[in-house]
Design an enzyme around this catalytic site. Structure first.
Site, short mmCIF file in Angstrom:
data_model
loop_
_atom_site.label_atom_id
_atom_site.label_comp_id
_atom_site.label_asym_id
_atom_site.label_seq_id
_atom_site.Cartn_x
_atom_site.Cartn_y
_atom_site.Cartn_z
N TYR A 295 -42.96 16.94 -10.06
CA TYR A 295 -42.91 18.31 -9.54
C TYR A 295 -43.56 18.37 -8.15
CZ TYR A 295 -43.53 23.43 -9.63
OH TYR A 295 -43.49 24.77 -9.35
N ALA B 103 -43.97 15.91 -6.01
CA ALA B 103 -43.12 15.19 -5.05
C ALA B 103 -41.95 16.07 -4.63
CB ALA B 103 -42.62 13.89 -5.68
N LYS C 280 -41.66 19.42 -4.67
CA LYS C 280 -42.01 20.62 -3.90
C LYS C 280 -42.54 20.25 -2.50
CE LYS C 280 -40.87 23.73 -6.97
NZ LYS C 280 -39.77 24.69 -6.76
N ILE D 31 -48.25 32.52 -10.86
CA ILE D 31 -47.51 33.75 -11.13
C ILE D 31 -47.23 33.80 -12.63
CG2 ILE D 31 -45.42 35.08 -10.55
CD1 ILE D 31 -47.19 34.43 -8.07
P1 NDP Z 1 -38.71 29.97 -15.12
O1 NDP Z 1 -38.75 28.76 -16.01
O2 NDP Z 1 -39.04 31.29 -15.68
O3 NDP Z 1 -37.30 30.06 -14.38
C1 NDP Z 1 -36.63 28.95 -13.89
C2 NDP Z 1 -35.19 29.35 -13.65
O4 NDP Z 1 -34.47 28.23 -13.15
C3 NDP Z 1 -34.50 29.81 -14.93
O5 NDP Z 1 -33.81 31.02 -14.69
C4 NDP Z 1 -33.52 28.68 -15.24
O6 NDP Z 1 -32.35 29.20 -15.84
C5 NDP Z 1 -33.24 28.10 -13.85
N1 NDP Z 1 -32.86 26.69 -13.91
C6 NDP Z 1 -33.63 25.63 -14.25
N2 NDP Z 1 -32.92 24.50 -14.23
C7 NDP Z 1 -31.66 24.84 -13.84
C8 NDP Z 1 -30.46 24.11 -13.63
N3 NDP Z 1 -30.41 22.80 -13.82
N4 NDP Z 1 -29.36 24.79 -13.26
C9 NDP Z 1 -29.38 26.12 -13.08
N5 NDP Z 1 -30.50 26.87 -13.25
C10 NDP Z 1 -31.61 26.24 -13.63
O7 NDP Z 1 -39.69 29.60 -13.94
P2 NDP Z 1 -40.35 30.49 -12.78
O8 NDP Z 1 -39.66 31.78 -12.62
O9 NDP Z 1 -41.80 30.46 -13.00
O10 NDP Z 1 -40.05 29.54 -11.53
C11 NDP Z 1 -39.09 29.81 -10.54
C12 NDP Z 1 -39.37 28.93 -9.34
O11 NDP Z 1 -40.67 29.21 -8.83
C13 NDP Z 1 -39.35 27.43 -9.65
O12 NDP Z 1 -38.77 26.74 -8.56
C14 NDP Z 1 -40.81 27.08 -9.76
O13 NDP Z 1 -41.05 25.74 -9.48
C15 NDP Z 1 -41.40 28.01 -8.72
N6 NDP Z 1 -42.82 28.28 -8.90
C16 NDP Z 1 -43.29 29.01 -9.95
C17 NDP Z 1 -44.64 29.29 -10.04
C18 NDP Z 1 -45.22 30.13 -11.11
O14 NDP Z 1 -46.44 30.35 -11.08
N7 NDP Z 1 -44.47 30.63 -12.07
C19 NDP Z 1 -45.59 28.78 -9.06
C20 NDP Z 1 -44.98 28.03 -8.00
C21 NDP Z 1 -43.65 27.79 -7.93
P3 NDP Z 1 -31.62 28.51 -17.11
O15 NDP Z 1 -32.68 28.16 -18.08
O16 NDP Z 1 -30.66 29.56 -17.55
O17 NDP Z 1 -30.94 27.32 -16.54
#
Ligand code: NDP
Length: 246
Positions: A149, A151, A153, A182
């Site tokens: 993760y 690497a 980001k 978050i």
């Molecule tokens: P969630 O797990 O709630 O959401 C991730 C989303 O990505 C889901 O809607 C999922 O949909 C989609 N997803 C994952 N893999 C795939 C794929 N292969 N194809 C299509 N869609 C995909 O995570 P967050 O909302 O917390 O995270 C969102 C972003 O924010 C991420 O990039 C995360 O790294 C980043 N982030 C989050 C933080 C936090 O504190 N929450 C902090 C820092 C960064 P589905 O399952 O339907 O595929």
């Protein structure tokens, strides 16, 4: 304001859903992409006619060019792209297999490249656009047990700058948001079973509490629109001060 079209990957839940809510409230038609059709359907029920779900697993890179081509055919243009979809994997460094490492890199990095490349072709033709990549605190400082993760980001931050210098002269702004901690399903999984990690998070967050997905939504709307028209190539922390905390 003329009609704007946005794509938010992972727009069906968590941060992506909050970004989509803000976009739609601002009158931006938003296409949300995810793997789980039920999740997308539920989001559409909440968000209504301006939300357009498209089911796709973006880790299957060969599906991306036809997906974007289809969106352009259907909507005519793409003004805003938010590369938000991502996965995390918490495991000791020496326990991570090559396959697991690659799987995180493919979803969090290679797919961001492939989606951006296809969308940028269309934005270049239009001479305008805004691309927003979702980074992480894992690119700001060292976090244990999230090697792939971190690497992925950290590469996102570099790619944001490289894309910005190449695409901004042609009208496309490229920025990243680095969310702090978050409240979403992803952080619940990572922190709720690890009180020591949770205490560390709060210990270095000057504002003293976790952020809400809507906080990232507000920042994404800012970077998507003309309110940020002279901003490109930045990685904007939205983190309650976590990245500068002692
Ligand atoms: P969630 O797990 O709630 O959401 C991730 C989303 O990505 C889901 O809607 C999922 O949909 C989609 N997803 C994952 N893999 C795939 C794929 N292969 N194809 C299509 N869609 C995909 O995570 P967050 O909302 O917390 O995270 C969102 C972003 O924010 C991420 O990039 C995360 O790294 C980043 N982030 C989050 C933080 C936090 O504190 N929450 C902090 C820092 C960064 P589905 O399952 O339907 O595929």
């Amino acid at each position: 304001m003329s009609k704007k079209i946005a794509i938010v990957t992972g727009g069906g839940s968590g941060i992506g859903l909050a970004i989509t809510e803000k976009f739609i409230a601002a009158g931006i038609e938003t296409i949300i992409i995810g793997r789980d059709e039920n999740k997308l359907k539920e989001a559409k029920e909440i968000l209504g006619d301006m939300c357009h779900p498209m089911s796709c697993d973006i880790s299957h890179l060969s599906t991306i060019p036809p997906l974007i081509e289809n969106i352009v055919k259907q909507f005519g243009q793409i003004d805003i792209l938010v590369n938000n979809a991502g996965i995390n994997m918490k495991k000791d460094f020496t326990e991570v297999t090559d396959e697991e490492f690659q799987s995180v890199i493919t979803t969090n990095l290679s797919s961001v490249f492939a989606v951006s490349r296809e969308v940028a072709k269309q934005m270049l033709a239009a001479g305008s656009g805004s691309i927003i990549n979702i980074s992480s605190m894992a690119a700001q400082y060292g976090l244990p047990r999230v090697i792939a993760y971190s690497a992925s980001k950290t590469a996102i931050d570099g790619m944001t700058r490289a894309m910005a210098v190449e695409l901004s002269p042609k009208g496309i702004r490229v920025n990243a948001i680095a969310p702090g901690f978050i409240e979403t399903a992803m952080t619940a999984k990572a922190l709720n079973t690890d009180p020591e990690r949770k205490a560390k998070v709060f210990g270095r967050t000057p504002m003293g509490f976790m952020g809400q997905p809507a906080d990232i939504g507000d920042a994404a709307l800012f970077l998507a629109t003309d309110a940020s028209k002279y901003i490109t190539g930045v990685v904007l922390p939205v983190d309650g001060g976590n990245s500068i905390g002692f």
